[in-house]
Write an enzyme that holds these catalytic residues in place. Structure first.
Site, PDB file in Angstrom:
ATOM      1  N   GLY A  46       0.851  -1.188   0.000  1.00 33.83           N
ATOM      2  CA  GLY A  46       0.000   0.000   0.000  1.00 33.83           C
ATOM      3  C   GLY A  46       0.881   1.230   0.000  1.00 33.83           C
ATOM      4  O   GLY A  46       1.866   1.306   0.751  1.00 33.83           O
ATOM      5  N   ASP A 257       7.688   4.463  -3.708  1.00 33.52           N
ATOM      6  CA  ASP A 257       7.320   4.759  -2.319  1.00 33.52           C
ATOM      7  C   ASP A 257       8.554   4.844  -1.434  1.00 33.52           C
ATOM      8  O   ASP A 257       8.606   5.669  -0.508  1.00 33.52           O
ATOM      9  CB  ASP A 257       6.370   3.686  -1.789  1.00 33.52           C
ATOM     10  CG  ASP A 257       5.074   3.636  -2.557  1.00 33.52           C
ATOM     11  OD1 ASP A 257       4.622   4.702  -3.014  1.00 33.52           O
ATOM     12  OD2 ASP A 257       4.512   2.533  -2.709  1.00 33.52           O
TER      13      ASP A 257
END
Length: 304
Positions: A46, A257
């Site tokens: 995520g 990320d």
């Protein structure tokens, strides 16, 4: 920016938390085609949780505001964040909800395709952000992405603006257009080449053209990640190319990320955007040398 020691957290990430279900294939299937892959690997992912884990593993005082379900995947995510060193008091566990899930196919070149089922991420609400206002105010940098509801991202930007907290915005997955209020708060806007082309309105332009167009459209500063080629940085001065670090890529999942989490950490400690990007390029490069997203993120000691 005020002295970093005045803050409870270096980085507050408000965003998504997913369980990554990853399979590797020798080649990607075409339409209607079935191919055999490796055993399925379950890991924590995520975009929000990834950025929090990346910053925390590098030593940042990091908090995560997210929603997970009370299922096995939710427990997996909580354990991974705890292991990374993230503050978990602000992760909301929703009874009866399914945790967000990402289905990832990794090709032989390390590149991936991803389909996300939002699950509990879709229930992270503006009210959750308002309830965490003191946490936002107590953070040097807030890092945001677009894997949660748009109205929740807008509330986070408004709260950060009111409390004087710096906003790092990674508008991924990229919409066809970005709310001008979000763009105006981004310092920096962190995008890859595809996202830069879409949001700048220059799909055929160069990365440099796109960086200037994004700042002209309202972003305070812009960072365009270029994969193995490094990154472009546009702040108040001239456009700067930060060269990439040569590595053998195993899996690019979550590399962006890792970059963003590392960038937010360095900015929280007073680095210039260029210096923060140079550090983030090193972190992103290190992350692609191992499989998975969060499991691949380096510690500060591993970078030394």
């Amino acid at each position: 920016m005020s002295d970093n020691h005045a803050y409870d957290y270096d980085v507050l990430v408000i965003g998504s938390a997913n369980a990554d279900l990853t399979v590797r294939v020798d080649r990607r299937p075409g339409p209607g085609e079935t191919v055999l892959g490796t055993d399925l690997v379950e890991s924590a992912g995520g975009k929000g949780a990834n950025q929090a884990a990346a910053a925390a593993r590098l030593g940042a005082r990091t908090a995560l505001l997210a929603r997970v379900g009370d299922d096995a995947f939710g427990q997996l995510l909580l354990e991974a964040q705890h292991a990374a060193g993230t503050e978990l008091r602000h992760v909301l566990v929703e009874k009866g909800a399914r945790t967000g899930t990402a289905m990832i196919v990794v090709g032989p070149d390390g590149d991936n395709t991803i389909v996300v089922s939002p699950g509990a991420n879709a229930r992270l609400s503006p009210a959750d952000v308002r309830a965490a206002r003191e946490v936002v105010a107590a953070s040097s940098v807030v890092s945001l992405q677009l894997e949660i509801a748009p109205e929740t991202v807008r509330e986070a930007v408004e709260t950060a603006t009111e409390t004087g907290t710096r906003v790092v915005l990674n508008p991924s997955p990229a919409p066809e257009s970005l709310d001008p209020r979000l763009l105006a708060a981004a310092d920096p806007l962190v995008v890859n080449e595809h996202e830069a082309g879409l949001l700048s309105g220059l799909p055929a332009g160069t990365p440099a053209d796109r960086a200037h167009a994004l700042r002209d459209r309202g972003a305070r500063s812009v960072v365009i990640t270029l994969g193995a080629e490094g990154a472009l940085v546009l702040d108040t001065g001239a456009l700067v190319h930060v060269p990439g670090v040569k590595v053998e890529a195993v899996d690019t999942t979550g590399a962006g990320d890792a970059f963003t989490g590392a960038l937010a950490l360095r900015l929280s400690r007073g680095a210039t955007l260029e210096d923060a990007a140079r550090f983030a390029v090193r972190v992103g490069a290190a992350s692609v040398t191992r499989p998975g997203a969060q499991p691949s993120y380096p510690t500060a000691e591993e970078l030394a």
